[in-house]
Design a protein around this motif. Sequence first.
Motif, mmCIF file in Angstrom:
data_model
loop_
_atom_site.group_PDB
_atom_site.id
_atom_site.type_symbol
_atom_site.label_atom_id
_atom_site.label_comp_id
_atom_site.label_asym_id
_atom_site.label_seq_id
_atom_site.Cartn_x
_atom_site.Cartn_y
_atom_site.Cartn_z
ATOM 1 N N ASN A 245 0.843 -1.198 0.000
ATOM 2 C CA ASN A 245 0.000 0.000 0.000
ATOM 3 C C ASN A 245 0.874 1.241 0.000
ATOM 4 O O ASN A 245 1.872 1.308 0.729
ATOM 5 C CB ASN A 245 -0.903 0.022 1.232
ATOM 6 C CG ASN A 245 -1.832 -1.162 1.259
ATOM 7 O OD1 ASN A 245 -2.564 -1.407 0.325
ATOM 8 N ND2 ASN A 245 -1.796 -1.918 2.347
ATOM 9 N N LEU A 246 0.499 2.227 -0.795
ATOM 10 C CA LEU A 246 1.178 3.522 -0.812
ATOM 11 C C LEU A 246 0.154 4.586 -0.439
ATOM 12 O O LEU A 246 -0.885 4.703 -1.084
ATOM 13 C CB LEU A 246 1.736 3.831 -2.198
ATOM 14 C CG LEU A 246 2.942 3.001 -2.650
ATOM 15 C CD1 LEU A 246 3.227 3.240 -4.109
ATOM 16 C CD2 LEU A 246 4.148 3.357 -1.828
ATOM 17 N N ASN A 247 0.450 5.367 0.612
ATOM 18 C CA ASN A 247 -0.487 6.423 0.971
ATOM 19 C C ASN A 247 -0.165 7.680 0.167
ATOM 20 O O ASN A 247 0.753 7.698 -0.653
ATOM 21 C CB ASN A 247 -0.503 6.675 2.483
ATOM 22 C CG ASN A 247 0.805 7.188 3.025
ATOM 23 O OD1 ASN A 247 1.704 7.549 2.275
ATOM 24 N ND2 ASN A 247 0.923 7.232 4.336
ATOM 25 N N GLU A 248 -0.897 8.753 0.419
ATOM 26 C CA GLU A 248 -0.741 9.956 -0.396
ATOM 27 C C GLU A 248 0.616 10.631 -0.219
ATOM 28 O O GLU A 248 1.056 11.380 -1.073
ATOM 29 C CB GLU A 248 -1.862 10.948 -0.090
ATOM 30 C CG GLU A 248 -1.878 11.435 1.335
ATOM 31 C CD GLU A 248 -3.081 12.314 1.628
ATOM 32 O OE1 GLU A 248 -3.052 12.951 2.684
ATOM 33 O OE2 GLU A 248 -4.008 12.366 0.825
ATOM 34 N N VAL B 112 5.256 3.589 2.381
ATOM 35 C CA VAL B 112 4.947 2.211 2.008
ATOM 36 C C VAL B 112 4.426 1.480 3.237
ATOM 37 O O VAL B 112 5.068 1.463 4.285
ATOM 38 C CB VAL B 112 6.202 1.509 1.441
ATOM 39 C CG1 VAL B 112 5.881 0.093 1.038
ATOM 40 C CG2 VAL B 112 6.768 2.284 0.273
ATOM 41 N N ILE B 113 3.258 0.846 3.075
ATOM 42 C CA ILE B 113 2.637 0.111 4.177
ATOM 43 C C ILE B 113 2.418 -1.326 3.730
ATOM 44 O O ILE B 113 1.749 -1.577 2.724
ATOM 45 C CB ILE B 113 1.293 0.754 4.577
ATOM 46 C CG1 ILE B 113 1.500 2.223 4.931
ATOM 47 C CG2 ILE B 113 0.651 -0.009 5.719
ATOM 48 C CD1 ILE B 113 0.226 3.016 5.020
ATOM 49 N N VAL B 114 3.009 -2.265 4.475
ATOM 50 C CA VAL B 114 2.845 -3.688 4.187
ATOM 51 C C VAL B 114 2.380 -4.355 5.470
ATOM 52 O O VAL B 114 3.032 -4.228 6.513
ATOM 53 C CB VAL B 114 4.162 -4.325 3.685
ATOM 54 C CG1 VAL B 114 3.991 -5.808 3.450
ATOM 55 C CG2 VAL B 114 4.639 -3.636 2.423
ATOM 56 N N ALA B 115 1.266 -5.060 5.399
ATOM 57 C CA ALA B 115 0.690 -5.783 6.544
ATOM 58 C C ALA B 115 0.464 -4.855 7.733
ATOM 59 O O ALA B 115 0.705 -5.222 8.881
ATOM 60 C CB ALA B 115 1.568 -6.966 6.928
#
Length: 138
Positions: A64-67, A71-74
Amino acid sequence: MKLSRTRPHHTLAFNMTPMIDIVFLLIIFFMTVSQITRTVDHPVELPRVVEGASESKTATVTINLNEKGSVIVAGKVLSQQEVVTAIQAQLEKMDNDPDRIRIQIRCDRNCLSKFVNQLVNRLSTMGFRKVRCAVADQ
């Protein structure tokens, strides 16, 4: 003296040319389809699947990439190097075969494309050729 009127004879006639054309087209269609089904129905002995084969296992990694480009994983915010390390760990579990790992990138609509491009470039250097990008229906 002639008391009755003679009525002109009207005959109804059908134009048979279009009907004959349709019949010929149907004949050609069914001949072609019958030839295709003969080639498809040819008996072939297919290979058997070995139970417990590890090649059928795949893993999915969702990034996941926020604005802001984080980077967000789990559920954890990771740096790009930490993401690479986590994916390399998955690669080792899958016998270093990138085709057995599905990478899915979920990006915020306000995220700059440079963050996505950096991530995809890192993944391509690791040997990944396919990356899925998630989008929402309207």
